[in-house]
Scaffold this active site. Structure first.
Site, mmCIF file in Angstrom:
data_model
loop_
_atom_site.group_PDB
_atom_site.id
_atom_site.type_symbol
_atom_site.label_atom_id
_atom_site.label_comp_id
_atom_site.label_asym_id
_atom_site.label_seq_id
_atom_site.Cartn_x
_atom_site.Cartn_y
_atom_site.Cartn_z
ATOM 1 N N ASP A 115 0.873 -1.171 0.000
ATOM 2 C CA ASP A 115 0.000 0.000 0.000
ATOM 3 C C ASP A 115 0.915 1.229 0.000
ATOM 4 O O ASP A 115 2.132 1.121 0.205
ATOM 5 C CB ASP A 115 -0.880 -0.047 1.261
ATOM 6 C CG ASP A 115 -1.717 1.200 1.435
ATOM 7 O OD1 ASP A 115 -2.311 1.673 0.455
ATOM 8 O OD2 ASP A 115 -1.747 1.731 2.573
ATOM 9 N N ASP A 127 -0.030 5.249 1.099
ATOM 10 C CA ASP A 127 -0.176 6.175 2.228
ATOM 11 C C ASP A 127 -0.315 5.410 3.545
ATOM 12 O O ASP A 127 -1.145 4.509 3.679
ATOM 13 C CB ASP A 127 -1.413 7.052 2.019
ATOM 14 C CG ASP A 127 -1.261 7.971 0.820
ATOM 15 O OD1 ASP A 127 -0.800 9.108 0.995
ATOM 16 O OD2 ASP A 127 -1.587 7.533 -0.299
ATOM 17 N N ASP A 166 -1.755 -0.460 5.948
ATOM 18 C CA ASP A 166 -1.968 0.176 7.256
ATOM 19 C C ASP A 166 -3.431 0.378 7.629
ATOM 20 O O ASP A 166 -3.725 0.739 8.766
ATOM 21 C CB ASP A 166 -1.300 1.551 7.264
ATOM 22 C CG ASP A 166 -2.075 2.560 6.432
ATOM 23 O OD1 ASP A 166 -2.283 2.304 5.224
ATOM 24 O OD2 ASP A 166 -2.515 3.581 6.994
#
Length: 249
Positions: free
Chosen positions: A16, A18, A192
């Site tokens: 991923d 960000d 995240d």
């Protein structure tokens, strides 16, 4: 929860963006990428014969801009668009989002702290600068969803997004694994947010490794504390996968 082990040469790595490769910023265009990230991604891609990809809510064009000059296989908009190792960009067909946009634009104009981001096949409403409006944003997006076909809502960190129902990070990883150079490799996914949980579930179901970056409940078996810790892990992985090149430096 355990920190992840170092990978072997038979893995495929999916990241991923960000909150994972880079710290989350107040606005999408304010993100700062650590210079080490691009070099480490390039090294890992070379060591794994190209089996490294970014799977993000950002567009593929945005990923390329942030990682320039590196251009990796990538899935953007949660898998609504995907570019394989062949360089061809594939997009899920989406109907007219105009009716949803017409409903959301006045709502955003009434609340200066909000940001409505239009992506290919998606509308994302950011409320990081106005967290008290979370319920109002969810209500507005739910109403907008009723005016378009084939779409669903996806909630993330201070964001709610209208995306194609058929798009998902787990589906994106599955599609990569059907193609060279990812085929027959063991998938690892680093993310995240709750938007990464579907990918965590998928890679673990097929014997892969899922790594949560940051705090929060998760299906992932492994965890790293923050993006800087991930960069440290990537450096260790690069050294383990390219010991001869590392020794020559």
């Amino acid at each position: 929860m355990l920190e992840p082990p170092l990978p072997d040469a038979g893995c495929a790595l999916f990241f991923d963006f960000d909150g994972t490769l880079a710290e989350i910023a107040p606005a999408p265009d304010a993100v700062v990428v650590d210079p080490r990230a691009t070099g480490l991604l390039s090294t890992l891609a070379s060591a794994l014969c190209g089996a490294v990809a970014v799977v993000s809510g950002r567009t593929v064009a945005d990923i390329d801009r942030l990682l320039d000059p590196l251009k990796l296989p990538a899935a953007g908009v949660h898998g609504a668009e995907r570019r394989g190792h062949d360089g061809y960009l594939r997009r899920i067909a989406v109907g007219d989002l105009g009716p949803a946009l017409a409903l959301l634009a006045p709502f955003v104009q009434r609340h200066p702290g909000l940001l409505l981001e239009r992506k290919p096949g998606s509308l994302a409403l950011h409320y990081r600068q106005a967290p008290a409006l979370e319920d109002a944003c969810l209500s507005a997006m739910t109403d907008a969803m009723r005016h378009v076909e084939g779409m669903t809502l996806l909630r993330g960190k201070m964001i709610v997004e209208l995306k194609p129902r058929r798009a998902g990070k787990g589906h994106a990883v599955r599609s990569f694994l059907d193609e060279r150079p990812f085929r027959l490799r063991r998938p690892w996914f680093f993310g995240d947010d709750v938007t990464d949980e579907a990918a965590f579930e998928f890679v673990q179901a097929c014997g892969g490794v899922a790594v949560k970056v940051g705090e929060g409940e998760t299906l992932a078996a492994y965890r790293l504390a923050h993006p800087s810790a991930l960069l440290g892990w990537m450096a260790g992985a690069a050294a383990a996968l390219t010991p001869r090149a590392t020794a020559d430096r």
